[in-house]
Design a protein around this motif. Sequence first.
Motif, PDB file in Angstrom:
ATOM      1  N   LEU A  10       0.641  -1.355   0.233  1.00  0.00           N
ATOM      2  CA  LEU A  10      -0.423   0.677  -0.416  1.00  0.00           C
ATOM      3  C   LEU A  10       0.907   1.099   0.116  1.00  0.00           C
ATOM      4  N   VAL A  11       1.737   1.166   1.010  1.00  0.00           N
ATOM      5  CA  VAL A  11       2.648   2.468   0.624  1.00  0.00           C
ATOM      6  C   VAL A  11       3.361   2.427  -0.553  1.00  0.00           C
ATOM      7  N   ALA A  12       3.743   1.081  -0.792  1.00  0.00           N
ATOM      8  CA  ALA A  12       4.407   1.943  -2.388  1.00  0.00           C
ATOM      9  C   ALA A  12       3.962   2.153  -3.705  1.00  0.00           C
ATOM     10  N   GLY A  13       1.960   1.823  -3.222  1.00  0.00           N
ATOM     11  CA  GLY A  13       1.549   2.168  -4.459  1.00  0.00           C
ATOM     12  C   GLY A  13       1.204   3.111  -4.130  1.00  0.00           C
ATOM     13  N   GLY A  29      -3.746   8.107  -4.231  1.00  0.00           N
ATOM     14  CA  GLY A  29      -2.223   7.998  -3.452  1.00  0.00           C
ATOM     15  C   GLY A  29      -2.555   8.222  -1.941  1.00  0.00           C
ATOM     16  N   PHE A  30      -2.757   9.006  -1.611  1.00  0.00           N
ATOM     17  CA  PHE A  30      -3.057   9.321  -0.672  1.00  0.00           C
ATOM     18  C   PHE A  30      -4.428   8.953   0.419  1.00  0.00           C
ATOM     19  N   VAL A  31      -5.520   8.479  -0.479  1.00  0.00           N
ATOM     20  CA  VAL A  31      -5.911   7.529   0.398  1.00  0.00           C
ATOM     21  C   VAL A  31      -5.408   6.527   0.813  1.00  0.00           C
ATOM     22  N   LEU A  32      -4.366   5.597  -0.159  1.00  0.00           N
ATOM     23  CA  LEU A  32      -3.622   4.857   0.031  1.00  0.00           C
ATOM     24  C   LEU A  32      -2.697   4.367   1.202  1.00  0.00           C
TER      25      LEU A  32
END
Length: 144
Positions: A10-13, A29-32
């Motif tokens: 999730l952090v990489a995405g 990206g912020f939501v992930l």
Amino acid sequence: MMLALSVGALVAGAAYLMLDRTFLRVIIGFVLFGHAVNLLLFSSGGILRRTEPLGSGPDPAVTADALPQAFVLTAIVIAFAITVYMLVLAVTGRPDEDAPTEEAEEGPTPDPAEPDAPSDTDDRSGADDRSGAAPRTTDQESRA
């Protein structure tokens, strides 16, 4: 181990999407990233003994830590509020914020007040000025 891999994915995405230029991908990206932080906070409470915060009794061996659950609940509310704010900014932003302008593609337009500025209608050579070729001169121009 699976929880750590999920947080890492999730952090990489999220990092990949946040580095993109379009604002909608930054929001996704912020939501992930918010989901990754929630999983990380939730895993800090102990993944082996996750039951209800107040178990069958005051025995600390069977009760889960309520503080990480409260942190996750607070993080969900804050992430939702910031996501809604960023979506409003995306909707009310300039319509062609990411699109290149025509002036940037063609270059600056010459000022008609300047006598030395080349104009599109004053093309004596018939060649395109943007090609880099030297303009041809006529016999009358070379005598003057």
